[in-house]
Design an enzyme around this catalytic site. Structure first.
Site, PDB file in Angstrom:
ATOM      1  N   GLU A  55     -43.901  80.338  17.557  1.00 16.76           N
ATOM      2  CA  GLU A  55     -45.015  80.804  16.719  1.00 16.76           C
ATOM      3  C   GLU A  55     -46.199  79.837  16.734  1.00 16.76           C
ATOM      4  OE1 GLU A  55     -42.700  83.644  13.525  1.00 16.76           O
ATOM      5  OE2 GLU A  55     -42.670  81.493  13.150  1.00 16.76           O
ATOM      6  N   LYS A  56     -46.303  79.045  17.790  1.00 20.53           N
ATOM      7  CA  LYS A  56     -47.383  78.063  17.840  1.00 20.53           C
ATOM      8  C   LYS A  56     -48.762  78.699  17.998  1.00 20.53           C
ATOM      9  CE  LYS A  56     -46.790  76.945  22.806  1.00 20.53           C
ATOM     10  NZ  LYS A  56     -45.583  77.794  23.063  1.00 20.53           N
ATOM     11  N   GLU A 105     -46.279  88.166   3.110  1.00 20.43           N
ATOM     12  CA  GLU A 105     -46.808  87.677   4.384  1.00 20.43           C
ATOM     13  C   GLU A 105     -47.826  88.662   4.938  1.00 20.43           C
ATOM     14  OE1 GLU A 105     -44.034  86.713   7.463  1.00 20.43           O
ATOM     15  OE2 GLU A 105     -42.651  85.685   6.108  1.00 20.43           O
ATOM     16  N   CYS A 130     -15.955  91.161   8.810  1.00 17.83           N
ATOM     17  CA  CYS A 130     -16.776  92.332   8.481  1.00 17.83           C
ATOM     18  C   CYS A 130     -15.983  93.625   8.668  1.00 17.83           C
ATOM     19  CB  CYS A 130     -18.048  92.339   9.325  1.00 17.83           C
ATOM     20  SG  CYS A 130     -19.194  91.022   8.864  1.00 17.83           S
ATOM     21  N   TRP A 132     -47.183  88.254  18.551  1.00 19.77           N
ATOM     22  CA  TRP A 132     -46.042  89.026  19.023  1.00 19.77           C
ATOM     23  C   TRP A 132     -46.370  90.502  19.225  1.00 19.77           C
ATOM     24  CZ3 TRP A 132     -45.300  92.709  15.355  1.00 19.77           C
ATOM     25  CH2 TRP A 132     -45.664  92.386  14.041  1.00 19.77           C
ATOM     26  N   GLU A 146     -36.633  87.801   5.311  1.00 19.32           N
ATOM     27  CA  GLU A 146     -36.536  89.040   6.085  1.00 19.32           C
ATOM     28  C   GLU A 146     -35.095  89.382   6.463  1.00 19.32           C
ATOM     29  OE1 GLU A 146     -40.964  89.168   8.154  1.00 19.32           O
ATOM     30  OE2 GLU A 146     -39.265  88.510   9.365  1.00 19.32           O
ATOM     31  N   CYS A 154     -23.160  85.492   9.795  1.00 13.24           N
ATOM     32  CA  CYS A 154     -22.345  86.548   9.197  1.00 13.24           C
ATOM     33  C   CYS A 154     -22.431  86.457   7.681  1.00 13.24           C
ATOM     34  CB  CYS A 154     -20.900  86.394   9.658  1.00 13.24           C
ATOM     35  SG  CYS A 154     -19.755  87.493   8.799  1.00 13.24           S
ATOM     36  N   ARG A 182     -32.928  83.512  14.454  1.00 17.82           N
ATOM     37  CA  ARG A 182     -32.888  83.606  12.996  1.00 17.82           C
ATOM     38  C   ARG A 182     -31.861  84.661  12.606  1.00 17.82           C
ATOM     39  NH1 ARG A 182     -38.901  84.823  11.088  1.00 17.82           N
ATOM     40  NH2 ARG A 182     -38.489  86.691  12.274  1.00 17.82           N
TER      41      ARG A 182
END
EC number: 3.2.1.23
Length: 678
Positions: A362-363, A314, A168, A322, A158, A123, A119
């Site tokens: 994330e299951k 959230e 950059c 995690w 996020e 850029c 994720r």
């Protein structure tokens, strides 16, 4: 007088309750949407964050858009009284884009371009990525900006990370040109004469790199400031087509627990409402007080960013997948932790996630709907209970503010500069933990706190606490001086007033701009090994100290405590300086408990700061309040890990859930909470 703020959305003038929803993962099973809508209503949920990470489902091929599934979802919501924060999908780009336009992928500090995946691997400066985002967001805005189910925009997800590509680098140089104007000014601010680092052409400037330059502290802090500004610029780029289609819809970007990479004081100026994601590690110790106070500080920080109610965007309804150990929430903890957010100023309780993903990373992350697929689970019952409670509280508490008379100072660039300092204790000076240690004293006492930057208006506060204010520019120093002179009470500590806004050391003696206000001079600062200790006696009690000891000379300040050991035994460890109509305290060492609670209980009483409840609270029990200026809504929360009894003061109270009058004592079970109207 504290006021009542309008609801986040006029379409949904109640507490928002819901979760991240990913119907794009279930397009092969259309019956799932109907069942999810049934379960949403059953759980007293009313809003979902929809479409996060859905780019591949919205644009499976370049220029080919498939909005039909999203049309169906939103129409189904509207038909059933449900609403959505509609997300832009920029948090993860589709594979076709990375393949065709590799420039959209980030370049690391090692100057190697990333492969497709993960994720936020993109850029923010890339012209191609900005073009693709503008096209996607323009189409979303055109299609849904006036949809009856849409209450606002959830922009990306996020935000974080940085890119070191050529785009950059050029943007960083232009940012520096705007800030400094000349290379002469930049070289002075970065102290580039050190190690012959003088820059003679703008093109010589490169961002910090592990195989290049990382020891120019002025450059490091400027790079982090640039990353914040460039991220905000990208956010505004994303927002522009959305606002053009319907300026009335609010926009937000979900922030994270004391996230290091972005200056949220600046980011908060860009969003319409602050939202953040909270994932406490409950049940790691017998008492939940340490975790609870850390997240209480975060709640107060995110409320303080805009000075009004925020969104808990959230949280997990059960466990994460995690954390080092993924503990299940014990009975009562889901309601307690959800209502903790409400107590500190949230007008929403939302979760990641609604339905568990069947595969990928994330299951096994917690969700309202488990893989079993029905409502007959403990977690679903817990979520439903929170939904029912929020409905009961909405008419009273929604939009109520927080009347804090204590402020704690926390700044991101100060944090960055402290980490870069290279001394006096490179194994850790623990800035964040120290700030929260001071905060926890007020949490234990049941005193409401705002979190402010060093440039904030301090006039509303009776007591301001500024631990380890290492980076203190002259303008901020004058602000604190004026605050004390006008009658305020200031507390600061060792490692304060050391550098200016460019991370250059103040000359003429530490604590720099606060030397006159504090009435002292700091000559030396000693770092202690973990096995070292010192101590002092204050107000008749002995306290141990550790990590750092500041060797100071009084220049008018009254000495309240002195060190008990080492070659500086008898030197001041705690002072107070009466300056103008106020007082300025200086704690020269990091103390261990129970110093802070006793110290701040005394200072709060002297400064006229009231506790939420006018009684003593058991350890691990706290009280927080929201108010509209006429009524106060008091949340008494038990994080002690055991049943507790709390004595109420003489005010008249009504239970917000039952409507019954409450007097005398409150019996709080383990993980218990009572919500009262005063």
């Amino acid at each position: 007088m504290t006021k009542r703020y309008p609801p986040i959305s006029a379409k949904l003038p109640v507490f928002m309750h819901g979760a991240d929803y990913n119907p794009d993962q279930w397009l092969h099973a259309p019956e799932v949407l109907k069942e999810d809508v049934r379960l949403m209503k059953l759980s007293h949920s009313n809003v979902m964050a929809l479409g996060i990470f859905a780019w591949a489902a919205l644009e499976p091929e370049e220029g080919v858009f498939t909005f039909e599934w999203l049309d169906k979802t939103l129409d189904e919501f509207a038909a059933n009284g449900l609403y959505a924060w509609l997300a832009t999908p920029s948090g993860a780009r589709p594979a076709w884009m990375s393949q065709k336009y590799p420039e959209v992928l980030r370049v690391g500090a090692n100057r190697v371009r990333n492969l497709h995946g993960a994720r936020h691997n993109h850029c923010y400066t890339s012209p191609v990525y900005r073009e693709k985002v503008a096209i996607m967001n323009g189409k979303l805005a055109e299609r849904y900006a006036h949809h009856p189910a849409v209450v606002g925009w959830h922009i990306s997800n996020e935000f974080g990370g940085e890119c070191h590509c050529d785009y950059c680098q050029d943007a960083f140089r232009e940012w520096l040109k705007r800030k400094y104007g000349t290379l002469e000014a930049l070289n002075h601010a970065w102290w580039n004469a050190f190690w012959a680092h003088t820059i003679t052409d703008w093109s010589q400037i490169q961002s910090p790199a592990p195989h290049g330059e990382m020891a120019v502290h002025g450059m490091n802090v400027d790079w982090r400031r640039f990353v914040t500004d460039q991220t905000i610029d990208f956010y505004r780029w994303e927002e522009a087509p959305l606002k053009a289609a319907n300026p009335a819809l609010p926009a937000t970007a979900n922030m994270m627990d004391l996230f290091d990479g972005l200056d949220y004081w600046k980011f908060a100026e860009a969003v319409d409402v602050v939202s953040w994601d909270a994932y406490p590690t409950w049940h790691a110790e017998a008492s939940e007080a340490q975790v609870a106070s850390w997240f209480a500080f975060n709640h107060d920080l995110f409320r303080s960013l805009k000075g009004k109610p925020f969104m808990l965007m959230e949280s997990t309804p059960s466990l994460t997948n995690w954390q080092p150990v993924s503990k299940l929430k014990r009975p009562g903890m889901h309601k307690l932790s959800s209502m903790q957010a409400i107590a500190h100023g949230s007008d929403t309780v939302q979760y990641f996630q609604w339905r568990k993903s069947r595969g990928s990373s994330e299951k096994f992350h917690g969700a309202v709907v488990d893989h079993v697929g029905h409502e007959h689970t403990r977690v679903f019952r817990d979520v439903t209970e929170v939904g029912e409670t929020l409905e009961k509280l909405s008419s009273d508490v929604l939009g109520a503010g927080t009347d804090a008379r204590v402020a704690i100072v926390f700044d991101w660039d100060n944090r960055w500069a402290i980490r870069d300092a290279q001394g006096p204790r490179n194994m850790g000076v623990h800035y964040e933990q120290t700030v929260v240690q001071h905060y926890r004293a007020f949490w234990e006492l049941g005193i409401s706190v705002d979190v402010v930057s060093r440039h904030a208006d301090l006039s509303a506060y009776k007591l301001v606490v500024a631990p380890m204010m290492y980076m203190l520019d002259d303008a901020a120093g004058r602000k604190f001086e004026a605050y004390v002179e006008a009658g305020g009470t200031l507390v600061t500590t060792y490692w304060s007033g050391i550098v200016d806004e460019n991370d250059l050391c103040h000359l003429g003696g530490f604590p720099g701009p606060l030397r006159k206000t504090l009435g002292l001079w700091s000559e030396e600062l000693e770092g202690l090994h973990p096995h070292d200790a010192n101590g002092f006696v204050y107000d008749g009690a002995a306290y141990e100290s550790h990590e750092l000891c500041d060797l100071i000379h009084s220049e008018g300040a009254e000495v309240l405590a002195t060190y008990e050991s080492d070659f500086y035994a008898g030197r001041p460890a705690l002072t107070v300086n009466r300056f103008g109509r106020g007082k300025a305290y200086y704690l020269a060492t990091r103390a261990k408990e129970p110093f802070y609670e006793r110290f701040y209980a005394k200072l709060a009483a002297e400064a006229g700061v009231k506790r939420v409840l006018g009684t003593e609270l058991p350890a691990g029990v706290t009280a927080q309040a929201r108010t509209d200026g006429e009524n106060e809504y008091v949340f008494v929360m038990n994080f002690s890990g055991a049943p507790q009894t709390v004595a109420l003061d003489a005010h008249a109270y009504v239970d917000l859930e039952t409507g019954a009058s409450v007097t005398g004592e409150l019996a709080l079970p383990t993980n218990g909470i009572r919500m009262l109207k005063r």
